[in-house]
Design a protein around this motif. Structure first.
Motif, short mmCIF file in Angstrom:
data_model
loop_
_atom_site.label_atom_id
_atom_site.label_comp_id
_atom_site.label_asym_id
_atom_site.label_seq_id
_atom_site.Cartn_x
_atom_site.Cartn_y
_atom_site.Cartn_z
N VAL A 100 35.58 34.57 57.86
CA VAL A 100 34.83 34.87 59.08
C VAL A 100 34.74 33.61 59.92
CG1 VAL A 100 32.58 35.57 60.00
CG2 VAL A 100 33.47 36.66 57.92
N ILE A 115 36.41 37.34 53.66
CA ILE A 115 36.79 38.72 53.95
C ILE A 115 37.64 39.18 52.78
CG2 ILE A 115 37.97 40.26 55.54
CD1 ILE A 115 37.46 38.17 57.75
N VAL A 157 42.57 36.89 59.10
CA VAL A 157 43.01 37.59 57.89
C VAL A 157 44.52 37.52 57.79
CG1 VAL A 157 41.06 39.20 57.88
CG2 VAL A 157 43.18 39.86 59.01
N ILE A 171 32.98 42.22 53.86
CA ILE A 171 32.61 40.93 54.41
C ILE A 171 31.50 40.33 53.57
CG2 ILE A 171 31.75 39.72 56.46
CD1 ILE A 171 34.42 41.12 56.95
N GLU A 188 28.92 41.70 49.13
CA GLU A 188 30.04 42.20 49.94
C GLU A 188 29.59 43.45 50.68
OE1 GLU A 188 33.60 42.67 47.65
OE2 GLU A 188 33.38 40.70 46.74
#
Length: 90
Positions: A39, A29, A57, A70, A76
Motif C-alpha cells: 500500500v 497486499i 502490485v 489488505i 487482513e
C-alpha cells in the motif's frame, strides 16, 4: 529500471475495502495468502462508505475486480482492485 531488469513488473492500482477500515502506507497486499504488493496511500471516504487507497502490485493482479486482502490494523481485510478514477460524480 532495476526491477524491470530483474523481471519484476509492478503496476500502481486503486483498491476499495469492503470493511470500514483505514488502510495505511506500508501495509501489505495479499492474494491467496501470498504477498503481491504494498500500500502506498490510503484514506477513509464517507461518500464511498469505506476505505480506499493506492498500491503497487504484481502486474498479473492489476485487473479491476481482482479480489485481494489488505493488511490493516494487524489483520487482513477484503478488498477489490478498482479502475481509475476511484470515484465518479453521478
Amino acid at each position: 529500471m532495476k526491477l524491470k531488469a530483474a523481471g519484476k513488473q509492478e503496476t500502481i492500482v486503486g483498491f476499495q475495502l469492503t470493511d470500514r477500515v483505514l488502510p495505511r502506507q506500508g501495509g501489505s497486499i495479499f492474494s491467496d495468502s501470498h504477498e503481491i504488493g504494498t500500500v502506498t496511500s490510503g484514506a477513509f471516504s464517507p461518500s464511498l462508505r469505506g476505505g480506499f487507497g493506492l498500491g503497487y502490485v504484481q502486474s498479473r493482479y492489476a485487473q479491476p475486480g481482482q479480489e485481494v486482502d489488505i493488511e490493516a490494523k494487524d489483520r487482513e481485510c477484503p478488498a477489490k482492485i478498482v479502475g481509475f478514477p476511484l470515484y465518479r460524480k453521478k
